[in-house]
Design an enzyme around this catalytic site. Sequence first.
Site, mmCIF file in Angstrom:
data_model
loop_
_atom_site.group_PDB
_atom_site.id
_atom_site.type_symbol
_atom_site.label_atom_id
_atom_site.label_comp_id
_atom_site.label_asym_id
_atom_site.label_seq_id
_atom_site.Cartn_x
_atom_site.Cartn_y
_atom_site.Cartn_z
ATOM 1 C CG ASP A 86 -2.155 0.877 1.056
ATOM 2 O OD1 ASP A 86 -3.237 0.317 0.806
ATOM 3 O OD2 ASP A 86 -2.038 2.118 1.140
ATOM 4 C CB CYS A 143 -14.912 0.137 -5.494
ATOM 5 S SG CYS A 143 -13.511 1.225 -5.325
HETATM 6 N N1 SAH Z 1 -8.294 -3.912 0.139
HETATM 7 C C1 SAH Z 1 -8.613 -2.997 1.214
HETATM 8 C C2 SAH Z 1 -9.218 -1.704 0.720
HETATM 9 C C3 SAH Z 1 -8.408 -0.964 -0.311
HETATM 10 S S1 SAH Z 1 -8.680 0.733 -0.321
HETATM 11 C C4 SAH Z 1 -9.514 -3.705 2.225
HETATM 12 O O1 SAH Z 1 -10.100 -4.735 1.913
HETATM 13 O O2 SAH Z 1 -9.635 -3.196 3.337
HETATM 14 C C5 SAH Z 1 -7.475 1.342 -1.402
HETATM 15 C C6 SAH Z 1 -6.094 1.424 -0.795
HETATM 16 O O3 SAH Z 1 -5.218 1.748 -1.891
HETATM 17 C C7 SAH Z 1 -5.851 2.514 0.239
HETATM 18 O O4 SAH Z 1 -5.322 1.932 1.389
HETATM 19 C C8 SAH Z 1 -4.806 3.476 -0.400
HETATM 20 O O5 SAH Z 1 -3.835 3.918 0.539
HETATM 21 C C9 SAH Z 1 -4.175 2.579 -1.413
HETATM 22 N N2 SAH Z 1 -3.600 3.204 -2.622
HETATM 23 C C10 SAH Z 1 -4.167 4.140 -3.421
HETATM 24 N N3 SAH Z 1 -3.398 4.348 -4.517
HETATM 25 C C11 SAH Z 1 -2.330 3.528 -4.398
HETATM 26 C C12 SAH Z 1 -1.187 3.270 -5.215
HETATM 27 N N4 SAH Z 1 -1.016 3.875 -6.384
HETATM 28 N N5 SAH Z 1 -0.305 2.359 -4.779
HETATM 29 C C13 SAH Z 1 -0.477 1.712 -3.601
HETATM 30 N N6 SAH Z 1 -1.542 1.902 -2.809
HETATM 31 C C14 SAH Z 1 -2.454 2.804 -3.195
#
Ligand code: SAH
Length: 400
Positions: free
Chosen positions: A254, A344
């Site tokens: 992340d 989503c």
């Molecule tokens: N899979 C998680 C929810 C994901 S929410 C669950 O089930 O709880 C999306 C996540 O993507 C967030 O934590 C955000 O910090 C991360 N994020 C957004 N853009 C990103 C990128 N380019 N690289 C890595 N992480 C990213």
Amino acid sequence: MNILLKAGREKSLLRRHPWIFSGAIQPLDDEPASGATVDLLSFNKQFLARASYSPSSQIRARVWTFEDEPIDKEFFRQKIRAAIAMRSTFQVSGFSDAVRLIYAESDGIPGLIVDRYGDMLVLQSLTAGSEYWKETFADLLLEETGCSTIYERSDADVRELEGLKPNSGLLRGDNPQLSQGIPAGPITIHEHALKFNVNFASGHKTGFYLDQRLNRLRVRELAKDKDVLDCFCYTGGFSVNALAGGAKSVLSVDSSADALELCKENIALNHLPSEKHTVLEGDVFQLLRKFRDENRSFDMIVLDPPKFAPTAMHAKKATRAYKDINLLAFKLLRSNGILVTFSCSGGVDEALFQKIIAGAALDAGVDAQIVEHLAQAPDHPVSLHFPEGAYLKGLVCVKR
Ligand code: SAH
């Protein structure tokens, strides 16, 4: 107050879609107050619906009811009761003490989202109408759930479109820490025999992605003995489940260091083997390329990115982003490896998403099959008259 629609603009209401756009209404002599209740009439003055008025938004009115009935506390009590009863019938909370109790338009209360985390309710008010009735909603929620604390997380960007300022903090209850504005520690929730610490005061949405509840469980069932890569892991929903399911290793990626800290905390909270778990802070787009260049491979990859396309307008750019990460994931998967991939984005529907994944496999030069279609959990229902309520789609694919 009555609002007259232009000729022909009653059609969507006759189909019971709950939104009226600004272009559909005739000029007004007096503008109703923000969130006030108005009657929507056809151009020939037939009653169509009773709605809340949003002076700043393109979505100028949102329907409370298509009947000629009073909009008052008892009206909303029935809606809230029906929403809670549905969750109980489907036993969503039988396996979890964290559940979405009210999902806005889908439960007949546009603008209102209420998530229950144990004994605490977290409320989001997103529209002028829900703001107008917020105190009533708060009273009703205490009466109907038996909970004593409501924390408000009305800080989503969409409030701006409604001319509303962000608002967060304790709405009901006498939690001494919260009422003094002291940052609240996380609350521990239970889901399918696992625990998660949820930062309801500062986390995404109301703190946790409740919509993925069943999909996390599916990942747990599929992860045994696998090397798993969990991309966009946030606080580790999928990572914790993969380890609980007996994964050989889990790599959680992340871009948020805070989220990764909570991910590690959640793994410790469940006494899962931390030696099998690694976190990596960085950009998934870049890291997948790096893994490809290093010839790394995995048995299972979860891709759960943030919303790339909030509306259909953003679909083109989002399509490229989805294709990019899925193409790389197909390359990194071993033969018979499993891709669990989500979108989503409201602006990318199921058919388009499947097309994107097919294009990704084609360009990656791999053959793959869809084994399962995934969606949002049943505490995020979809009104048949409001298809916009369906936003989460997922595919479980196997690489041949
Ligand atoms: N899979 C998680 C929810 C994901 S929410 C669950 O089930 O709880 C999306 C996540 O993507 C967030 O934590 C955000 O910090 C991360 N994020 C957004 N853009 C990103 C990128 N380019 N690289 C890595 N992480 C990213």
